[in-house]
Design an enzyme around this catalytic site. Structure first.
Site, PDB file in Angstrom:
ATOM      1  N   HIS A  28       5.442  -0.344   0.693  1.00 11.44           N
ATOM      2  CA  HIS A  28       4.374  -1.120   1.338  1.00 11.44           C
ATOM      3  C   HIS A  28       4.136  -2.438   0.625  1.00 11.44           C
ATOM      4  O   HIS A  28       3.808  -2.470  -0.547  1.00 11.44           O
ATOM      5  CB  HIS A  28       3.069  -0.318   1.357  1.00 11.44           C
ATOM      6  CG  HIS A  28       2.045  -0.860   2.311  1.00 11.44           C
ATOM      7  ND1 HIS A  28       1.982  -0.482   3.631  1.00 11.44           N
ATOM      8  CD2 HIS A  28       1.049  -1.767   2.153  1.00 11.44           C
ATOM      9  CE1 HIS A  28       0.988  -1.119   4.240  1.00 11.44           C
ATOM     10  NE2 HIS A  28       0.407  -1.909   3.362  1.00 11.44           N
ATOM     11  N   ASP A  30       2.189  -6.290   1.664  1.00 10.73           N
ATOM     12  CA  ASP A  30       1.410  -7.032   2.665  1.00 10.73           C
ATOM     13  C   ASP A  30       1.715  -8.520   2.676  1.00 10.73           C
ATOM     14  O   ASP A  30       0.878  -9.324   3.112  1.00 10.73           O
ATOM     15  CB  ASP A  30      -0.091  -6.825   2.416  1.00 10.73           C
ATOM     16  CG  ASP A  30      -0.574  -5.502   2.985  1.00 10.73           C
ATOM     17  OD1 ASP A  30      -0.245  -5.216   4.153  1.00 10.73           O
ATOM     18  OD2 ASP A  30      -1.261  -4.747   2.272  1.00 10.73           O
ATOM     19  N   HIS A 221       1.617   4.398   0.870  1.00 11.17           N
ATOM     20  CA  HIS A 221       0.935   3.843  -0.311  1.00 11.17           C
ATOM     21  C   HIS A 221      -0.318   4.655  -0.610  1.00 11.17           C
ATOM     22  O   HIS A 221      -1.417   4.297  -0.223  1.00 11.17           O
ATOM     23  CB  HIS A 221       0.645   2.342  -0.157  1.00 11.17           C
ATOM     24  CG  HIS A 221      -0.055   1.930   1.113  1.00 11.17           C
ATOM     25  ND1 HIS A 221       0.392   2.246   2.362  1.00 11.17           N
ATOM     26  CD2 HIS A 221      -1.184   1.188   1.310  1.00 11.17           C
ATOM     27  CE1 HIS A 221      -0.426   1.728   3.266  1.00 11.17           C
ATOM     28  NE2 HIS A 221      -1.396   1.103   2.656  1.00 11.17           N
TER      29      HIS A 221
HETATM   30 ZN   LIG Z   1      -2.941  -0.083   3.551  1.00  4.98          ZN
END
Ligand SMILES: [Zn+2]
Length: 398
Positions: A28, A30, A221
């Protein structure tokens, strides 16, 4: 002292050697949201320029290379409360597609598990698209297939807020888990060969997904609830189910308040105040709390290794992976500051006596096993099941 340093170097050397053969896969990141929110780039991938080192952030191509990243799951994340969630998810997917287009010599879009090995052979980074937040479905099953067609191979069912069809771990439970529509989402993901991600869902949803899904699942995550009592972490009884016929993976995450109980307690008022967007105002709120409560305590790489060892001890090293959740803020644990640090985490496991094969599993082979099983199950289901269509209102409230 010199001896300890030499031992440290030997462990790091061993980690780097291992990563020559085994792809390091992170569950993960972002970065697409960081690019969207960047004051100058404002979603423009070329303007953001991933080829340069972003000292104010945690992810860029130079440091992905330094960290020997072989596969990265990028989240097309949107907060639950965003206006126009379906459009926003498409915008996030588009950022990932533009990252691929801008850097074809670096990122290899991974649609299949076999693409991860191909990327490794070519010296590229397998880029796996994920959608974080079923809010982008806007209560219809159709976007699932559009996301899949765009390249998404994993879906995080919800984020910090409960939706019309699923309870979030960090919001009021309204449905006792999944509604009938929610169960249809899980089955359709199975049929498409997309990985179901139970990070962010309530414990009841975790249990239900493990019962419904005919393919292995992941927590892309999350950490162990037994070591840090954050609602985002996985309780023991759910961990135990992972070791059953369901199979699946907890990808240990670097978020300090999911690692350390001390940090969690310190951050709790901020967590409750930040409704859904994990980025906006977080640093200001931390600064304000530091003025009244002293410096924010820090989580460490060693504490994260404790989570990995705990989960491995409970359900086996085959059910653990890595899911950093880097999202561009300087709140990372000591020793895990950016994407260049992954080899240091593996080195710590070597220093704790882990074998090459167990560390190779955590680094990436466990994820590849799950991805393969999900792909196989999708192929099997598509021979007998037709695409599920409809909106929440077609499924009733049960
Ligand atoms: Zn998240």
């Amino acid at each position: 002292m010199a001896k300890a340093a030499a031992r440290r170097d030997a462990a790091l050397r061993r980690a780097l050697d291992l990563l020559e053969k085994v792809p390091l896969i992170d569950g993960h990141n972002d970065l697409p949201w960081v690019i969207r929110r960047d004051a100058i780039a404002r979603g423009d991938v070329l303007k953001y320029d991933l080829t340069r080192r972003h000292n104010d952030g945690d992810t860029d191509i130079p440091r992905l290379r330094q960290g020997r990243v072989g596969g990265q799951i990028w989240a097309a994340y949107v907060p639950t409360e965003i206006e126009h969630p379906a459009r926003s998810v498409l915008e996030q997917i588009d950022i990932i597609l533009r990252m691929h287009a801008a850097h074809p010599e670096v990122f290899l879009p991974a649609m299949r598990p076999a693409d991860i090995a191909r990327a490794k052979r070519l010296g590229r980074i397998a880029s796996i698209m994920a959608v974080e937040g079923g809010v982008g479905l806007e209560n219809s099953l159709s976007p699932l297939r559009v996301w899949h067609a765009a390249g998404a191979r994993l879906m995080t069912l919800c984020h910090n807020g409960t939706l019309d069809w699923i309870d979030s771990a960090t919001d009021t439970a309204r449905h006792g888990g999944l509604t009938a529509f929610g169960r249809a989402v899980v089955r359709e993901l199975n049929r498409l060969g997309m990985i179901v991600d139970c990070a962010h869902v309530s414990p009841e949803v975790m249990r239900q997904v493990l019962d419904i899904s005919t393919a292995p699942i992941v927590f892309s995550h999350s950490n162990a609830r037994a070591l840090c009592d954050h609602p985002r972490n996985v309780p023991d009884e759910v961990l135990d189910k992972l070791a059953g016929k369901a199979d699946g993976l907890v990808m240990a995450t670097f978020i300090p308040d999911f690692i350390s109980e001390e940090v969690r307690l310190w951050m709790e008022p901020i967590r409750l105040a930040l409704a859904n967007d994990p980025v906006t105002d977080r640093m200001e709120m931390i600064a304000a709390r530091e003025r009244t409560h002293g410096a924010r305590p820090q989580a460490t790489l060693a504490q994260l290794a404790d989570h990995i060892e705990y989960i491995a001890g409970r359900v086996g090293p085959r059910r653990v992976g890595i899911g950093s959740d880097f999202f561009g803020l300087p709140t990372t644990p000591v020793g895990l500051e950016d994407v260049s640090r992954f080899p240091h985490l593996l080195a710590e496991l070597f220093r704790r006596g882990w074998s090459d094969s167990a560390v190779a599993g955590i680094a990436g082979r466990n994820f590849i096993r799950v991805f393969r099983a999900v792909e196989r199950e999708g192929e099997r289901l598509r021979k007998r099941a037709t695409p599920a269509v409809g909106r929440t209102e077609d499924f009733g409230s049960g």
